[in-house]
Design an enzyme around this catalytic site. Structure first.
Site, PDB file in Angstrom:
ATOM      1  N   GLU A 146      42.041 -60.175  31.276  1.00 23.43           N
ATOM      2  CA  GLU A 146      43.276 -59.538  30.795  1.00 23.43           C
ATOM      3  C   GLU A 146      44.486 -60.369  31.182  1.00 23.43           C
ATOM      4  O   GLU A 146      44.544 -60.905  32.285  1.00 23.43           O
ATOM      5  CB  GLU A 146      43.364 -58.131  31.419  1.00 23.43           C
ATOM      6  CG  GLU A 146      44.529 -57.299  30.938  1.00 23.43           C
ATOM      7  CD  GLU A 146      44.484 -55.858  31.482  1.00 23.43           C
ATOM      8  OE1 GLU A 146      43.386 -55.261  31.575  1.00 23.43           O
ATOM      9  OE2 GLU A 146      45.553 -55.343  31.820  1.00 23.43           O
TER      10      GLU A 146
ATOM     11  N   ASP B  23      48.670 -59.799  31.226  1.00 25.95           N
ATOM     12  CA  ASP B  23      49.640 -58.703  31.095  1.00 25.95           C
ATOM     13  C   ASP B  23      51.091 -59.131  31.211  1.00 25.95           C
ATOM     14  O   ASP B  23      51.432 -59.869  32.132  1.00 25.95           O
ATOM     15  CB  ASP B  23      49.497 -57.702  32.276  1.00 25.95           C
ATOM     16  CG  ASP B  23      48.209 -56.946  32.259  1.00 25.95           C
ATOM     17  OD1 ASP B  23      47.725 -56.632  31.176  1.00 25.95           O
ATOM     18  OD2 ASP B  23      47.682 -56.674  33.360  1.00 25.95           O
TER      19      ASP B  23
ATOM     20  N   GLU C 170      54.191 -56.557  31.844  1.00 25.39           N
ATOM     21  CA  GLU C 170      54.594 -55.165  32.009  1.00 25.39           C
ATOM     22  C   GLU C 170      56.085 -55.134  32.326  1.00 25.39           C
ATOM     23  O   GLU C 170      56.525 -55.776  33.280  1.00 25.39           O
ATOM     24  CB  GLU C 170      53.795 -54.500  33.130  1.00 25.39           C
ATOM     25  CG  GLU C 170      52.353 -54.242  32.740  1.00 25.39           C
ATOM     26  CD  GLU C 170      51.516 -53.645  33.871  1.00 25.39           C
ATOM     27  OE1 GLU C 170      50.623 -52.858  33.572  1.00 25.39           O
ATOM     28  OE2 GLU C 170      51.762 -53.987  35.041  1.00 25.39           O
TER      29      GLU C 170
ATOM     30  N   ASP D  54      55.279 -43.087  39.211  1.00 20.34           N
ATOM     31  CA  ASP D  54      54.754 -43.078  40.578  1.00 20.34           C
ATOM     32  C   ASP D  54      54.896 -44.459  41.237  1.00 20.34           C
ATOM     33  O   ASP D  54      54.790 -44.575  42.449  1.00 20.34           O
ATOM     34  CB  ASP D  54      53.286 -42.617  40.593  1.00 20.34           C
ATOM     35  CG  ASP D  54      52.412 -43.396  39.634  1.00 20.34           C
ATOM     36  OD1 ASP D  54      52.924 -43.878  38.595  1.00 20.34           O
ATOM     37  OD2 ASP D  54      51.213 -43.546  39.934  1.00 20.34           O
TER      38      ASP D  54
ATOM     39  N   GLY E 115      60.004 -49.055  43.392  1.00 22.07           N
ATOM     40  CA  GLY E 115      58.843 -48.679  44.178  1.00 22.07           C
ATOM     41  C   GLY E 115      58.397 -47.236  44.014  1.00 22.07           C
ATOM     42  O   GLY E 115      57.667 -46.716  44.852  1.00 22.07           O
TER      43      GLY E 115
END
Ligand SMILES: *[C@@H]1O[C@H](CO)[C@@H](O)[C@H](O)[C@H]1NC(C)=O
Ligand SMILES: *[C@@H]1O[C@H](CO)[C@@H](O)[C@H](O)[C@H]1NC(C)=O
Ligand SMILES: *[C@@H]1O[C@H](CO)[C@@H](O)[C@H](O)[C@H]1NC(C)=O
Length: 293
Positions: free
Chosen positions: A103, A105, A107, A196, A201
């Protein structure tokens, strides 16, 4: 005279073939290349070929390419969630399937109005990730579309922003570092709630009174070795793995030339927030991963 004539025809032919190949490879028609794989009713295509992904308190959404790809380049232009995007993550990524998947990524971690997005990149190889880097961008990614790309061949993988490499992962198989080169990956986009962990953070939660959160894609460009659904059970390296057959394998494709090396350094010096390779505490017991040395 005759020779020159032949030469001209040859040149013309080459151009025509080149133009055809380019046209097929660069098709940007969303429906031709992709399908929704999560909450299709939250993905809206406009007439101008823009694809809006929306997230509300009921669900996020996502899409996936119909084909899978082994090596090449894949790009999308993206405009991220405007205003308060805290708690949201927009992902643009490539992934194969199964527990030993590979994978790549991007993000994009949202933030409260006026505070900067973070771009987190990661690689999974044979099922193992934990290779995060985090960067700020040198522009506000919510104002305009910018191009985010993966370049991938046998020698290296680049993560690019507006064609400027922000990260390189080189093949170090000689040092027994695994390298993704046998699994074809689908291209995905998704928008979801990750409050979350995503923003500061996890301290800042998604403010649902600002929903729906909308991010927009356009101008997909996939110039890669594609495998359609009926080819997926065949070993992808048979079609895509032969060396020297595609432009991304040519020795002249120096993915990291002098200028790119400068750009990588500029990004690293000015925008890097976190690099797993510098996180000694995290890998305390087993030591830093081999590719970090
Ligand atoms: C991938 O991981 C599996 C264990 O999960 C291992 O058996 C296999 O040898 C690995 N493959 C490569 C190419 O490293
Ligand atoms: C959000 O803004 C804060 C304050 O400027 C910053 O520390 C943080 O890195 C930003 N990005 C995210 C995703 O938390
Ligand atoms: C959530 O957004 C609304 C509308 O913008 C605002 O009035 C409210 O103060 C926000 N709540 C928090 C906890 O920030």
């Amino acid at each position: 005279m005759k020779l020159l004539f032949h030469f001209r025809i040859l040149k013309a032919l080459r151009f025509i073939i080149f133009a055809i190949v380019l046209h097929i490879a660069n098709s940007s028609d969303f429906d031709e290349l992709f399908e929704a794989d999560w909450a299709p009713d939250h993905i809206v295509a406009s007439q101008t070929d823009q694809i809006a992904l929306s997230l509300d308190s009921s669900t996020g959404c996502g899409f996936e390419s119909k084909k899978k790809y082994l090596f090449g380049k894949a790009s999308a232009q993206i405009k991220l969630v405007q205003g308060d995007s805290a708690g949201t993550v927009l992902a643009f990524y490539m992934a194969s399937e199964g527990p030993n998947h590979d994978e790549l990524d991007f993000e994009f971690l949202g933030n409260v109005s006026g505070e900067p997005y973070i771009v987190q990149s990661n690689l999974y190889i044979n099922g193992t990730g934990n290779r995060e880097q985090r960067h700020y961008l040198w522009f506000d990614p919510t104002v305009d579309f910018h191009t985010y790309s993966f370049f991938w061949n046998r020698r290296s993988i680049l993560f690019l922003v507006d064609d400027i490499p922000i990260r390189e992962f080189t093949n170090k198989e000689r040092k027994r570092v695994p390298y993704p080169k046998t699994q074809a990956m689908g291209i995905h986009g998704s928008l979801w709630n990750a409050d979350d962990w995503a923003t500061q953070g996890g301290r800042v939660k998604t403010n649902w009174s600002n929903a729906p959160f909308v991010a927009t894609f356009q101008s997909f460009e996939i110039d890669a070795c594609g495998l359609s659904a009926d080819e997926i059970d065949i070993d992808p390296t048979v079609k895509c793995g032969k060396s020297g057959q595609f432009w991304w394998d040519k020795p002249v494709v120096r993915e990291v030339n002098k200028q790119r090396r400068k750009q990588l350094k500029w990004v690293r010096d000015n925008f890097l927030i976190y690099d797993y390779c510098g996180d000694v505490a995290r890998f305390n017991s087993e030591g830093l991963p081999k590719e970090c040395h």
